[in-house]
Scaffold this motif. Sequence first.
Motif, PDB file in Angstrom:
ATOM      1  N   ILE A  17      60.725 -57.381 -41.554  1.00 32.65           N
ATOM      2  CA  ILE A  17      60.257 -56.426 -40.550  1.00 32.65           C
ATOM      3  C   ILE A  17      58.745 -56.370 -40.496  1.00 32.65           C
ATOM      4  O   ILE A  17      58.180 -55.649 -39.692  1.00 32.65           O
ATOM      5  N   ARG A  18      58.037 -57.125 -41.342  1.00 33.33           N
ATOM      6  CA  ARG A  18      56.579 -57.089 -41.338  1.00 33.33           C
ATOM      7  C   ARG A  18      56.027 -57.937 -40.201  1.00 33.33           C
ATOM      8  O   ARG A  18      56.651 -58.884 -39.743  1.00 33.33           O
ATOM      9  N   ALA A  19      54.844 -57.549 -39.759  1.00 35.39           N
ATOM     10  CA  ALA A  19      54.148 -58.336 -38.740  1.00 35.39           C
ATOM     11  C   ALA A  19      53.555 -59.570 -39.395  1.00 35.39           C
ATOM     12  O   ALA A  19      52.934 -59.487 -40.449  1.00 35.39           O
ATOM     13  N   LYS A  20      53.731 -60.734 -38.777  1.00 35.15           N
ATOM     14  CA  LYS A  20      53.246 -61.975 -39.360  1.00 35.15           C
ATOM     15  C   LYS A  20      51.986 -62.495 -38.684  1.00 35.15           C
ATOM     16  O   LYS A  20      51.488 -63.555 -39.042  1.00 35.15           O
ATOM     17  N   ALA A  21      51.467 -61.763 -37.712  1.00 33.98           N
ATOM     18  CA  ALA A  21      50.224 -62.179 -37.051  1.00 33.98           C
ATOM     19  C   ALA A  21      49.571 -60.957 -36.416  1.00 33.98           C
ATOM     20  O   ALA A  21      50.257 -60.027 -36.001  1.00 33.98           O
ATOM     21  N   MET A  22      48.241 -60.976 -36.367  1.00 39.89           N
ATOM     22  CA  MET A  22      47.494 -59.926 -35.689  1.00 39.89           C
ATOM     23  C   MET A  22      46.390 -60.541 -34.857  1.00 39.89           C
ATOM     24  O   MET A  22      45.758 -61.518 -35.273  1.00 39.89           O
ATOM     25  N   MET A  23      46.173 -59.970 -33.679  1.00 37.91           N
ATOM     26  CA  MET A  23      45.077 -60.363 -32.808  1.00 37.91           C
ATOM     27  C   MET A  23      44.158 -59.149 -32.616  1.00 37.91           C
ATOM     28  O   MET A  23      44.585 -58.007 -32.759  1.00 37.91           O
ATOM     29  N   PHE A  24      42.914 -59.416 -32.272  1.00 35.49           N
ATOM     30  CA  PHE A  24      41.942 -58.341 -32.079  1.00 35.49           C
ATOM     31  C   PHE A  24      41.237 -58.524 -30.739  1.00 35.49           C
ATOM     32  O   PHE A  24      40.027 -58.425 -30.633  1.00 35.49           O
ATOM     33  N   ASN A  25      42.043 -58.769 -29.702  1.00 33.72           N
ATOM     34  CA  ASN A  25      41.504 -58.953 -28.364  1.00 33.72           C
ATOM     35  C   ASN A  25      41.254 -57.626 -27.661  1.00 33.72           C
ATOM     36  O   ASN A  25      40.305 -57.483 -26.885  1.00 33.72           O
ATOM     37  N   ASP A  26      42.115 -56.650 -27.940  1.00 40.56           N
ATOM     38  CA  ASP A  26      41.970 -55.328 -27.337  1.00 40.56           C
ATOM     39  C   ASP A  26      40.711 -54.642 -27.892  1.00 40.56           C
ATOM     40  O   ASP A  26      40.390 -54.787 -29.070  1.00 40.56           O
ATOM     41  N   PRO A  27      39.952 -53.926 -27.049  1.00 36.57           N
ATOM     42  CA  PRO A  27      38.733 -53.260 -27.534  1.00 36.57           C
ATOM     43  C   PRO A  27      38.984 -52.344 -28.728  1.00 36.57           C
ATOM     44  O   PRO A  27      38.166 -52.275 -29.645  1.00 36.57           O
ATOM     45  N   ARG A  28      40.112 -51.652 -28.724  1.00 41.33           N
ATOM     46  CA  ARG A  28      40.429 -50.776 -29.846  1.00 41.33           C
ATOM     47  C   ARG A  28      40.651 -51.592 -31.121  1.00 41.33           C
ATOM     48  O   ARG A  28      40.236 -51.191 -32.211  1.00 41.33           O
ATOM     49  N   SER A  29      41.292 -52.747 -30.990  1.00 47.18           N
ATOM     50  CA  SER A  29      41.526 -53.616 -32.139  1.00 47.18           C
ATOM     51  C   SER A  29      40.220 -54.229 -32.637  1.00 47.18           C
ATOM     52  O   SER A  29      40.020 -54.387 -33.844  1.00 47.18           O
ATOM     53  N   ALA A  30      39.344 -54.596 -31.710  1.00 46.70           N
ATOM     54  CA  ALA A  30      38.061 -55.183 -32.099  1.00 46.70           C
ATOM     55  C   ALA A  30      37.231 -54.184 -32.914  1.00 46.70           C
ATOM     56  O   ALA A  30      36.612 -54.540 -33.920  1.00 46.70           O
ATOM     57  N   ALA A  31      37.237 -52.918 -32.492  1.00 45.34           N
ATOM     58  CA  ALA A  31      36.526 -51.886 -33.246  1.00 45.34           C
ATOM     59  C   ALA A  31      37.161 -51.678 -34.608  1.00 45.34           C
ATOM     60  O   ALA A  31      36.469 -51.468 -35.616  1.00 45.34           O
ATOM     61  N   LEU A  32      38.485 -51.758 -34.648  1.00 48.16           N
ATOM     62  CA  LEU A  32      39.204 -51.621 -35.912  1.00 48.16           C
ATOM     63  C   LEU A  32      38.828 -52.736 -36.881  1.00 48.16           C
ATOM     64  O   LEU A  32      38.607 -52.495 -38.076  1.00 48.16           O
ATOM     65  N   LEU A  33      38.719 -53.961 -36.384  1.00 50.43           N
ATOM     66  CA  LEU A  33      38.371 -55.096 -37.237  1.00 50.43           C
ATOM     67  C   LEU A  33      36.986 -54.913 -37.857  1.00 50.43           C
ATOM     68  O   LEU A  33      36.786 -55.206 -39.048  1.00 50.43           O
ATOM     69  N   LEU A  34      36.045 -54.433 -37.076  1.00 50.48           N
ATOM     70  CA  LEU A  34      34.701 -54.187 -37.616  1.00 50.48           C
ATOM     71  C   LEU A  34      34.744 -53.139 -38.721  1.00 50.48           C
ATOM     72  O   LEU A  34      34.075 -53.273 -39.751  1.00 50.48           O
ATOM     73  N   GLN A  35      35.548 -52.087 -38.518  1.00 52.46           N
ATOM     74  CA  GLN A  35      35.692 -51.051 -39.536  1.00 52.46           C
ATOM     75  C   GLN A  35      36.308 -51.630 -40.811  1.00 52.46           C
ATOM     76  O   GLN A  35      35.841 -51.354 -41.924  1.00 52.46           O
ATOM     77  N   VAL A  36      37.357 -52.446 -40.653  1.00 54.08           N
ATOM     78  CA  VAL A  36      38.040 -53.045 -41.803  1.00 54.08           C
ATOM     79  C   VAL A  36      37.078 -53.918 -42.609  1.00 54.08           C
ATOM     80  O   VAL A  36      37.058 -53.867 -43.843  1.00 54.08           O
ATOM     81  N   GLU A  37      36.280 -54.713 -41.926  1.00 54.55           N
ATOM     82  CA  GLU A  37      35.368 -55.621 -42.638  1.00 54.55           C
ATOM     83  C   GLU A  37      34.223 -54.872 -43.306  1.00 54.55           C
ATOM     84  O   GLU A  37      33.707 -55.316 -44.342  1.00 54.55           O
ATOM     85  N   ARG A  38      33.816 -53.730 -42.747  1.00 55.50           N
ATOM     86  CA  ARG A  38      32.817 -52.895 -43.435  1.00 55.50           C
ATOM     87  C   ARG A  38      33.409 -52.310 -44.711  1.00 55.50           C
ATOM     88  O   ARG A  38      32.756 -52.277 -45.764  1.00 55.50           O
ATOM     89  N   ILE A  39      34.646 -51.833 -44.622  1.00 53.83           N
ATOM     90  CA  ILE A  39      35.320 -51.274 -45.792  1.00 53.83           C
ATOM     91  C   ILE A  39      35.538 -52.345 -46.850  1.00 53.83           C
ATOM     92  O   ILE A  39      35.397 -52.088 -48.053  1.00 53.83           O
ATOM     93  N   ALA A  40      35.839 -53.563 -46.410  1.00 55.02           N
ATOM     94  CA  ALA A  40      36.126 -54.661 -47.343  1.00 55.02           C
ATOM     95  C   ALA A  40      34.940 -54.941 -48.255  1.00 55.02           C
ATOM     96  O   ALA A  40      35.122 -55.276 -49.436  1.00 55.02           O
ATOM     97  N   ARG A  41      33.734 -54.797 -47.742  1.00 52.09           N
ATOM     98  CA  ARG A  41      32.542 -55.135 -48.528  1.00 52.09           C
ATOM     99  C   ARG A  41      32.228 -54.084 -49.600  1.00 52.09           C
ATOM    100  O   ARG A  41      31.404 -54.317 -50.476  1.00 52.09           O
ATOM    101  N   SER A  42      32.891 -52.949 -49.524  1.00 53.10           N
ATOM    102  CA  SER A  42      32.712 -51.910 -50.538  1.00 53.10           C
ATOM    103  C   SER A  42      33.789 -52.079 -51.604  1.00 53.10           C
ATOM    104  O   SER A  42      34.628 -52.967 -51.531  1.00 53.10           O
ATOM    105  N   GLU A  43      33.752 -51.205 -52.589  1.00 53.02           N
ATOM    106  CA  GLU A  43      34.791 -51.208 -53.620  1.00 53.02           C
ATOM    107  C   GLU A  43      35.727 -50.014 -53.449  1.00 53.02           C
ATOM    108  O   GLU A  43      36.517 -49.705 -54.336  1.00 53.02           O
ATOM    109  N   ALA A  44      35.644 -49.368 -52.289  1.00 49.01           N
ATOM    110  CA  ALA A  44      36.404 -48.136 -52.071  1.00 49.01           C
ATOM    111  C   ALA A  44      37.903 -48.413 -52.010  1.00 49.01           C
ATOM    112  O   ALA A  44      38.353 -49.418 -51.449  1.00 49.01           O
ATOM    113  N   THR A  45      38.679 -47.496 -52.594  1.00 45.57           N
ATOM    114  CA  THR A  45      40.131 -47.525 -52.419  1.00 45.57           C
ATOM    115  C   THR A  45      40.429 -47.238 -50.952  1.00 45.57           C
ATOM    116  O   THR A  45      39.842 -46.336 -50.354  1.00 45.57           O
ATOM    117  N   ALA A  46      41.345 -48.005 -50.372  1.00 40.93           N
ATOM    118  CA  ALA A  46      41.628 -47.875 -48.942  1.00 40.93           C
ATOM    119  C   ALA A  46      43.073 -47.445 -48.713  1.00 40.93           C
ATOM    120  O   ALA A  46      43.976 -47.843 -49.458  1.00 40.93           O
TER     121      ALA A  46
END
Length: 389
Positions: A17-46
């Motif tokens: 039932i898991r998603a096996k692919a993600m795209m970030f074409n939608d503006p909301r998804s593109a903003a989400l990707l930027l947020q995810v990559e900023r969080i990734a560079r930290s050591e914060a629990t997510a």
Amino acid sequence: MNKLLTFPDNQNMILSIRAKAMMFNDPRSAALLLQVERIARSEATALIIGETGTGKELVARHIHNHSGRKGPFIAVNCGAFSETLIDAELFGHESGAFTGATQSRSGWFEAANGGTLFLDEIGDLSLALQVKLLRVLQERQVVRLGSRKPIPLDVRLVAATNVDLHKAIEAEHFRSDLYYRLSVATINLPPLFERTGDILPLAHHFIALYGEKMKLDNVRLSPEAETALLQYDWPGNIRELENVIHFALIVCRDRIIVAEDLKLAGAARRRGAAALTTVTAQHTPAELQQHAVSIPQVPATETSLKDRLQSLIVESIETGDAGVFEFFEQTLIHTAFHFCAQNQVQTAKLLGISRNILRTHLKHHGLIGFDVEPRHHPDGNVQFGLAVQ
């Protein structure tokens, strides 16, 4: 931003039932990707919050891949194991710690040392395990079952849930102190129907993926098929889209997928629950049994649901029908399960019961069976999950 996220060895993954692919074409998804990559560079629990099939594990993997950590990525489904089993698996155990523990074994926290541990369905952990997890996060060390020796850890934790943890806290099913530890960086992953700009790129990705397997090239979507995909509510999210495209490739002709080829059979839960209530209002018990696997869109009446349902129950009792309770329970479970496109989490929410209770009913009525199995990837990553048979 047409970035694609997939699993390692995606071609050989079992169906789930898991998603096996993600795209970030939608503006909301593109903003989400930027947020995810900023969080990734930290050591914060997510903490990743989103429905089943929206791509939570893919986001967790992306966090790990952009974190700079050299250790492994390990994914664990907390809802797939009994409390006793997951206790030993998470924290490890020594020989003789319990019946059957013939040798010492490290837990998933130790296995993920230097890397990232992804705990999916964190809301399914018992309160006792939540206390142990909180201690591990605070002290950065783990103690195996049957041992008193603490083992230091260097593990980044990423958790995910598809339940409302605020409501779980109010109901005293989830610890507030653990929630605040987990939600240092919170990522809200919207359902697919809220990021329509991703639907067609994902559809084209799955056409290419399965088209290659089926030796079909240059397959395209007709304009009517594209419209149907964009207008559908996708209760099963990305996983459902993948299934729809796979089926369409099997039945399409002349390498053109038309609207009729799309098996959009899942009920549109976001257009209101009237479809579920009107089944009981418009049909006799015999007809209701047939509609347990197919929910029609029929007009609602002015009579309240409670009155209509009560009248139907009284009618069944007065006619002396045997097994009234079993019949109504079976009809309710079958109807709700298919209404939610066989999504257990959404079905449990719709019925107002826990997922464990729902699983008991689904097993009782022969709708599911469970098999817990580890999955290993060539890159050294390990997954533990729930396969639905």
